[in-house]
Design an enzyme around this catalytic site. Structure first.
Site, PDB file in Angstrom:
ATOM      1  CG  ASP A  34     -46.018   6.404  45.153  1.00 40.17           C
ATOM      2  OD1 ASP A  34     -46.075   5.331  45.551  1.00 40.17           O
ATOM      3  OD2 ASP A  34     -44.981   7.120  45.445  1.00 40.17           O
ATOM      4  N   GLY A  35     -47.582   3.258  44.099  1.00 41.52           N
ATOM      5  CA  GLY A  35     -47.306   2.252  43.773  1.00 41.52           C
ATOM      6  C   GLY A  35     -46.044   1.431  44.101  1.00 41.52           C
ATOM      7  CG  HIS A 126     -36.079 -26.573  33.445  1.00 41.50           C
ATOM      8  ND1 HIS A 126     -36.786 -27.436  33.126  1.00 41.50           N
ATOM      9  CD2 HIS A 126     -35.274 -26.068  32.425  1.00 41.50           C
ATOM     10  CE1 HIS A 126     -36.380 -27.735  31.955  1.00 41.50           C
ATOM     11  NE2 HIS A 126     -35.561 -27.061  31.485  1.00 41.50           N
ATOM     12  CG  ASP A 172     -39.116 -32.398  27.134  1.00 34.69           C
ATOM     13  OD1 ASP A 172     -38.844 -32.936  28.080  1.00 34.69           O
ATOM     14  OD2 ASP A 172     -39.329 -31.226  27.327  1.00 34.69           O
ATOM     15  CE  LYS A 195     -40.429 -29.393  24.993  1.00 32.15           C
ATOM     16  NZ  LYS A 195     -40.825 -28.725  26.208  1.00 32.15           N
ATOM     17  CG  ASP A 222     -42.695 -31.833  31.430  1.00 34.21           C
ATOM     18  OD1 ASP A 222     -41.297 -31.703  31.853  1.00 34.21           O
ATOM     19  OD2 ASP A 222     -42.915 -31.007  30.390  1.00 34.21           O
ATOM     20  CB  SER A 226     -45.556 -23.267  31.397  1.00 34.94           C
ATOM     21  OG  SER A 226     -45.638 -21.807  31.075  1.00 34.94           O
ATOM     22  CB  THR A 230     -44.640 -29.711  26.552  1.00 41.83           C
ATOM     23  OG1 THR A 230     -43.864 -28.781  26.094  1.00 41.83           O
ATOM     24  CG2 THR A 230     -43.721 -31.012  26.641  1.00 41.83           C
TER      25      THR A 230
HETATM   26  C1  R5P Z   1     -38.971 -27.558  29.507  1.00 45.03           C
HETATM   27  O1  R5P Z   1     -38.036 -27.918  29.074  1.00 45.03           O
HETATM   28  C2  R5P Z   1     -39.685 -28.091  30.604  1.00 45.03           C
HETATM   29  O2  R5P Z   1     -39.061 -29.352  31.071  1.00 45.03           O
HETATM   30  C3  R5P Z   1     -41.413 -28.270  30.346  1.00 45.03           C
HETATM   31  O3  R5P Z   1     -41.458 -29.280  29.273  1.00 45.03           O
HETATM   32  C4  R5P Z   1     -41.751 -27.182  29.664  1.00 45.03           C
HETATM   33  O4  R5P Z   1     -41.420 -25.929  30.442  1.00 45.03           O
HETATM   34  C5  R5P Z   1     -43.517 -27.153  29.524  1.00 45.03           C
HETATM   35  O5  R5P Z   1     -43.812 -26.035  29.046  1.00 45.03           O
HETATM   36  P1  R5P Z   1     -45.096 -25.856  28.306  1.00 45.03           P
HETATM   37  O6  R5P Z   1     -46.380 -26.361  29.111  1.00 45.03           O
HETATM   38  O7  R5P Z   1     -45.242 -24.161  28.099  1.00 45.03           O
HETATM   39  O8  R5P Z   1     -45.139 -26.590  26.904  1.00 45.03           O
END
Ligand code: R5P
Length: 298
Positions: A34-35, A126, A172, A195, A222, A226, A230
């Site tokens: 059932d998960g 972060h 950024d 940024k 960086d 993600s 950026t």
């Molecule tokens: C944000 O403040 C982090 O330092 C990275 O710059 C950010 O998480 C990068 O995200 P993405 O690759 O989605 O632009």
């Protein structure tokens, strides 16, 4: 000491066990039909220090859930101390209520962990609006940084004998803290972009602290990559200004969906990350940093 993993950082967990001459014992993790989650330790934990090595990517939500289940079970089975090694700790970017009604996820994540583990060790979390992990963790929280390892890598692989051809770029304002430190240690010039995040998927930027870019190899640094937006923006700037090549180094390489293609299309020639998240780009090993901390626990 027993070292285990909930699946995301198995290679690192095994390596730590080998280096520390500790027992590596994998968990059995599955689900009922059932998960409902199923989790089982496969070693005797009574009186042991149990180290759970688990990066919070992929599947940040399941990772957190598995860690809480594993930690609670370890305590229940008589573990003396439960230590979480989270090489990449998710949820840290939601450190305030950006819009009314939003969850401050980092606080909730920390609250859950405060209740179930005794100590957390993580790498370059972060930290933006929080000054340190002490702002959200009541347990012993060890914050490590990959800066030195990144400097070594940059010296060995890139700027060692031709430093005059390289420039470090922070994409950024937030990244300037580590871009500047790394550049100083590597003896390279540094610049930063400002940024503006239009949405989760859209980012614009302009250059602050300008340095000559024409004909240089630009290393964009960086903490987290993600969606790649950026870096994409930063790479476009670097390319427009005549960069010869663009190398990107991220501590935590998440690379959602087509992030890699987007960055390459924007002119990025090489993408490198550490093994806080295990990927093909993980050319920089941060295991020794964690090993040093765990050695004191033995
Ligand atoms: C944000 O403040 C982090 O330092 C990275 O710059 C950010 O998480 C990068 O995200 P993405 O690759 O989605 O632009």
């Amino acid at each position: 000491m027993i070292i285990t993993s909930c699946g995301n950082s198995e290679r690192m967990a095994k390596k730590l066990a080998k280096q520390l001459q500790a027992t590596y014992s994998p968990l059995t993790i599955g689900a009922f039909p059932d998960g409902d989650a199923y989790l089982k330790f496969n070693a005797s934990l009574r009186g042991q220090k149990v180290v759970i090595v688990q990066s919070f990517y992929p599947h940040p939500d399941m990772s957190l859930f598995d860690v809480v289940f594993a930690a609670e079970t370890a305590r229940d089975l008589g573990a003396r101390k439960v230590i979480l090694v989270a090489p990449y700790l998710a949820y840290m970017r939601q450190d305030t209520r950006f819009h009314p009604g939003e969850a401050i996820s980092s606080r909730i994540m920390a609250k859950l962990l405060n209740n179930s583990i005794d100590k957390i060790i993580t790498i370059d979390p972060h930290l933006h609006r929080y000054k340190s992990l002490k702002d959200i963790f009541t347990i012993n929280a060890v914050t490590l940084t990959a800066n030195e390892v990144l400097v070594d890598f940059i010296r060995k692989k890139f700027a060692g004998s031709h430093a005059e051809n390289y420039v470090i770029m922070g994409p950024d304002g937030e990244s300037y803290q580590w871009a500047e430190e790394i550049a100083k240690k590597a003896g390279l010039p540094v610049t930063v972009l400002e940024k503006q995040r239009v949405s989760s998927w859209e980012v614009h930027s302009r250059m602050l602290h300008p340095v000559p870019i024409k004909g240089k190899n630009v290393i964009i640094i960086d903490d987290i990559i993600s969606t790649g937006r950026t870096i994409e923006e930063a790479a476009r700037h670097a390319k427009k200004m005549g960069a010869r090549s663009i190398i990107t180094i991220g501590v935590h390489g998440i690379f959602v969906d087509d992030a890699m293609e987007k960055m390459k299309k924007a002119g990025v020639t090489t993408v490198i990350s550490t093994n806080t998240i295990e990927k093909e780009t993980s050319k920089i090993d941060v295991t020794p940093l964690i090993e040093d901390v765990l050695r004191k626990e033995k």
